[in-house]
Design an enzyme around this catalytic site. Structure first.
Site, PDB file in Angstrom:
ATOM      1  CD  GLU A  38      -2.302   1.136   2.936  1.00  0.00           C
ATOM      2  OE1 GLU A  38      -3.285   1.869   3.135  1.00  0.00           O
ATOM      3  OE2 GLU A  38      -1.832   0.376   3.816  1.00  0.00           O
TER       4      GLU A  38
ATOM      5  CG  LEU B 161       0.492   4.144   3.835  1.00  0.00           C
ATOM      6  CD1 LEU B 161       0.834   3.655   5.238  1.00  0.00           C
ATOM      7  CD2 LEU B 161      -0.990   4.471   3.721  1.00  0.00           C
TER       8      LEU B 161
ATOM      9  CG  ASP C 179      15.669  -2.293  12.001  1.00  0.00           C
ATOM     10  OD1 ASP C 179      16.460  -1.711  12.765  1.00  0.00           O
ATOM     11  OD2 ASP C 179      15.847  -2.381  10.769  1.00  0.00           O
TER      12      ASP C 179
END
Length: 285
Positions: free
Chosen positions: A94, A96, A193
């Protein structure tokens, strides 16, 4: 047939949506992958590419993103398809549009909610993944101290030895880790992370985290990592602690968690990270 034609043929077969005829815009996305924004009149997507043999890395990233999304605590870019074409492995996400400015306090609140809700029964993960470009092994364990000693620090020390690193007190440190990490944390879904390069905001200000190296571990590893390499703003920690206060001993344990990432940076980049790791080992001991 070009890689893009192959990729979008796979996408059409998996989703029923044909996005051929779009435009690939190269964008910055870290030092490991080649990244693009795929612009199409129907949909804009984010695409990561790497060598064909790195397809397992993308599959593991997709699985981690799905696991975080399932908790419904903090937003991540949703993985839509991953696989391999003739000359590359790929991950389609997706898209963004992101910015570095937003509500950092809310970022802390939502990470705390992920840690509160995303709990498991054991430490580890269902598959191995990567931390940067380094393999990260995730065997299941009932003992946090032993897991972090063997699957995190010992693994990195072994890699460092093979690349010429010299850490005279490594074995002494490893022997002490189970006692130093005997606080019995709840196995928690962690990003794994969480440095400043892997957190941002949608243009609405909504927090987003991405590029995970997830597993079930001590939630403190995410907070410790967030303090490395520049750290997050104070509002982030205020929001986190207001929602899920850190326990006693975190300030001592975080140096152990920092050491994992500094050893990994030595294994990836060499240089002064060896000196920094040596200093941390002395601090811990």
């Amino acid at each position: 047939m070009s890689r893009w034609q192959q990729l979008w043929d796979q996408f059409a077969a998996a989703t029923g949506r044909r996005l051929h005829g779009g435009k690939a815009l190269a964008v910055g996305g870290g030092s490991i992958n080649t990244t693009y924004v795929w612009q199409h009149p129907e949909q804009t997507l984010f695409v990561k590419l790497n060598r064909p043999e790195r397809q397992a890395m993308f599959a593991a990233e997709a699985n981690a993103l799905r696991a975080i999304a399932k908790v419904q605590a903090i937003r991540v870019p949703l993985p839509l398809l991953w696989g391999v074409v003739e000359d590359a492995s790929f991950l389609v996400l997706e898209y963004l549009p992101l910015t570095s400015t937003g509500d950092w306090r809310q970022m802390g609140v939502e990470l705390a909610q992920l840690h509160l809700k995303g709990t498991g029964d054991r430490y580890g993960w269902s598959e191995n993944n990567t931390i940067g470009a380094t393999p990260q092994i995730n065997p299941w364990s009932d003992n946090w101290g032993e897991f972090f000693r063997d699957a995190r620090l010992r693994y990195q020390f072994d890699l460092a030895q093979r690349r010429g690193g010299h850490f005279p007190k490594a074995e002494k440190l490893l022997a002490a880790i189970p006692e130093l990490l005997n606080h019995q944390p709840t196995p928690t879904l962690v990003h794994g992370d969480l440095w400043s390069g892997n957190a941002a905001f949608c243009r609405t200000g909504e927090p987003v985290i991405f590029d995970p190296a997830s597993y079930y571990g001590d939630r403190e590893v995410d907070l410790a990592m967030s303090e490395l390499f520049g750290g997050f703003p104070a509002a982030f920690y205020e929001g986190y602690n207001a929602t899920y206060p850190l326990g006693a001993g975190y300030q001592q344990r975080k140096t152990i968690y920092h050491l994992y990432h500094i050893l990994n940076h030595f294994n990836l980049f060499g240089g002064s990270y060896q000196t920094q790791a040596q200093y941390m080992i002395e601090q811990i001991l």
